[in-house]
Design a protein around this motif. Structure first.
Motif, PDB file in Angstrom:
ATOM      1  N   ALA A  34       1.071  10.460   2.488  1.00  0.00           N
ATOM      2  CA  ALA A  34       0.282   9.229   2.459  1.00  0.00           C
ATOM      3  C   ALA A  34      -0.026   8.715   3.870  1.00  0.00           C
ATOM      4  CB  ALA A  34       1.037   8.147   1.680  1.00  0.00           C
ATOM      5  N   ALA A  35       0.164   9.592   4.867  1.00  0.00           N
ATOM      6  CA  ALA A  35      -0.013   9.186   6.264  1.00  0.00           C
ATOM      7  C   ALA A  35      -1.433   8.711   6.544  1.00  0.00           C
ATOM      8  CB  ALA A  35       0.335  10.343   7.187  1.00  0.00           C
ATOM      9  N   ASN A  36      -1.516   7.583   7.236  1.00  0.00           N
ATOM     10  CA  ASN A  36      -2.808   7.026   7.626  1.00  0.00           C
ATOM     11  C   ASN A  36      -3.025   7.309   9.113  1.00  0.00           C
ATOM     12  OD1 ASN A  36      -5.185   5.509   7.690  1.00  0.00           O
ATOM     13  ND2 ASN A  36      -4.076   3.615   8.152  1.00  0.00           N
ATOM     14  N   ILE A  81       2.839   5.279   8.129  1.00  0.00           N
ATOM     15  CA  ILE A  81       2.765   5.060   6.684  1.00  0.00           C
ATOM     16  C   ILE A  81       2.694   3.554   6.440  1.00  0.00           C
ATOM     17  CG2 ILE A  81       3.854   5.481   4.436  1.00  0.00           C
ATOM     18  CD1 ILE A  81       3.199   8.044   5.951  1.00  0.00           C
ATOM     19  N   ASN A 104       9.147   7.409   6.500  1.00  0.00           N
ATOM     20  CA  ASN A 104       7.890   8.009   6.945  1.00  0.00           C
ATOM     21  C   ASN A 104       7.796   9.479   6.553  1.00  0.00           C
ATOM     22  OD1 ASN A 104       6.772   5.695   8.191  1.00  0.00           O
ATOM     23  ND2 ASN A 104       7.997   6.029  10.027  1.00  0.00           N
ATOM     24  N   ASN A 160       7.223  10.009   2.765  1.00  0.00           N
ATOM     25  CA  ASN A 160       5.880   9.625   2.333  1.00  0.00           C
ATOM     26  C   ASN A 160       4.793  10.253   3.209  1.00  0.00           C
ATOM     27  OD1 ASN A 160       6.352   7.365   0.159  1.00  0.00           O
ATOM     28  ND2 ASN A 160       7.799   6.935   1.825  1.00  0.00           N
TER      29      ASN A 160
END
Length: 370
Positions: free
Chosen positions: A285-287, A356, A279, A282
């Motif tokens: 790219a966190a949603n 992520i 996590n 990345n």
């Protein structure tokens, strides 16, 4: 008791002896009922009541035993259910108390189309482990053919709970280490879950304040103080995940329990630091609606670490001190042969809470690295 605080046996005794509760269904574990001291405590109370005692046998909550317990409970028609045991005991009681049992219940659970009814009885939860916080969560776990499913809803939450360190203190270190690490993982996962909010983070921080300080001492030098703090930590972590839900480490843990008999918290510990690293790496790219980097800063501050590598080392050291073995071969798992089976049985509800998005290839890479 509805606040996070330690209770006395006298408080429970007064509660159970209330005249309005004259038919008590006691649900506990086959081993824990005696070992925890629950039997010795309850015997004098139950002499004055109409009571039925069921001691669960399955290692984890599974559908066939759920139906069996439900049949006993429906025939007995209690006005108080006393669930005294670990997370599996509490989950059985929570489900039976609210779920409509139809001929197609298996499929309804699988399709999340199950329905609730009015509560069968008042439910009081008395945990004998300091881990899941199941006494305050609005969900319960059930396995069907070794696959984990969740029953979720506000009605699922027990009406009352009591935290009694003396019942927890008699657990084996193996059980304490697994349960305690579950509380730690729940706290950490709750902070970064996509459903987290200020309230859940507050519960998680309070939980981790206790668990990170008292987890290892409660194993190496157990006393009423550090066991009490772990009871509080578990309860608070339950309150946190009841809001935020758990993430990838929990999602992947269930096949390890169902197929290899690895206790829940131990199973979560196998991948926790790996998913935290995934996590963090990345993070762009966190949603999420929040800043994930700031959430990790909360975790770094709580663990007194400066970066993700130090956090990994911190957690690995803790696992070693708690004797939580993460050598899969020693645990009887050939991950190169079995990763596909594990991935196929990952709990998608929990995986979707991960900040992520995780693809099958990501799961394979993480599992192969174990």
């Amino acid at each position: 008791m509805n606040e996070t605080s330690i209770s006395t046996k006298q408080e429970i005794r007064r509660f159970l002896l209330d005249r309005k509760f004259d038919k008590l269904f006691v649900l506990s574990g086959q081993n824990s009922y005696v070992k925890s001291g629950a039997k010795k405590f309850l015997d004098p109370i139950l002499k004055n009541k109409e009571a039925f005692i069921y001691l669960k046998k399955s290692y984890y909550p599974e559908f066939n035993e759920l139906k069996k317990i439900n049949n006993f409970m429906r025939k007995f028609q209690p006005n108080l259910i006393v669930a005294i045991g670990g997370g599996s005991v509490l989950d059985y009681a929570k489900i039976i108390n609210v779920l409509k049992f139809s001929p197609n219940l298996k499929e309804e659970i699988k399709n999340l189309s199950y329905s609730f009814k009015n509560k069968l009885a008042t439910l009081v939860a008395i945990p004998t482990t300091a881990g899941s916080g199941a006494e305050v969560t609005t969900n319960a776990v059930i396995y069907i053919n070794k696959v984990k499913y969740s029953i979720e809803g506000n009605l699922v939450k027990p009406d009352y709970f009591f935290l009694v360190p003396d019942f927890v203190s008699k657990s084996s270190n193996k059980l304490k280490s697994s349960a305690g690490f579950d509380a730690i993982s729940q706290g950490l996962e709750s902070i970064i879950s996509i459903k987290s909010n200020s309230k859940s983070i507050n519960f998680a921080k309070k939980s981790l304040f206790y668990s990170l300080k008292y987890f290892v001492p409660s194993l190496q030098h157990p006393n009423m103080e550090n066991i009490s703090k772990m009871c509080l930590a578990a309860n608070l972590s339950g309150k946190a995940i009841s809001i935020s839900k758990t993430t990838a480490p929990h999602a992947v843990s269930y096949p390890f329990t169902a197929y290899y008999g690895i206790s829940h918290g131990h199973a979560v510990s196998l991948t926790l630091e790996k998913f935290l690293k995934f996590n963090f790496k990345n993070i762009d790219a966190a949603n999420t609606y929040f800043n994930l980097r700031k959430k990790f800063e909360i975790i770094f501050n709580l663990t007194k670490t400066k970066n993700i590598l130090e956090l990994q080392s911190y957690l690995n050291k803790m696992k070693k001190e708690a004797n939580l073995n993460d050598n899969l071969r020693q645990l009887g798992i050939n991950i190169h042969n079995d990763y596909s089976k594990i991935i196929s049985n990952v709990n998608l509800q929990r995986l979707e809470n991960n900040p992520i998005k995780i693809e099958r290839k990501d799961l394979k890479k993480i599992l192969i690295s174990l």
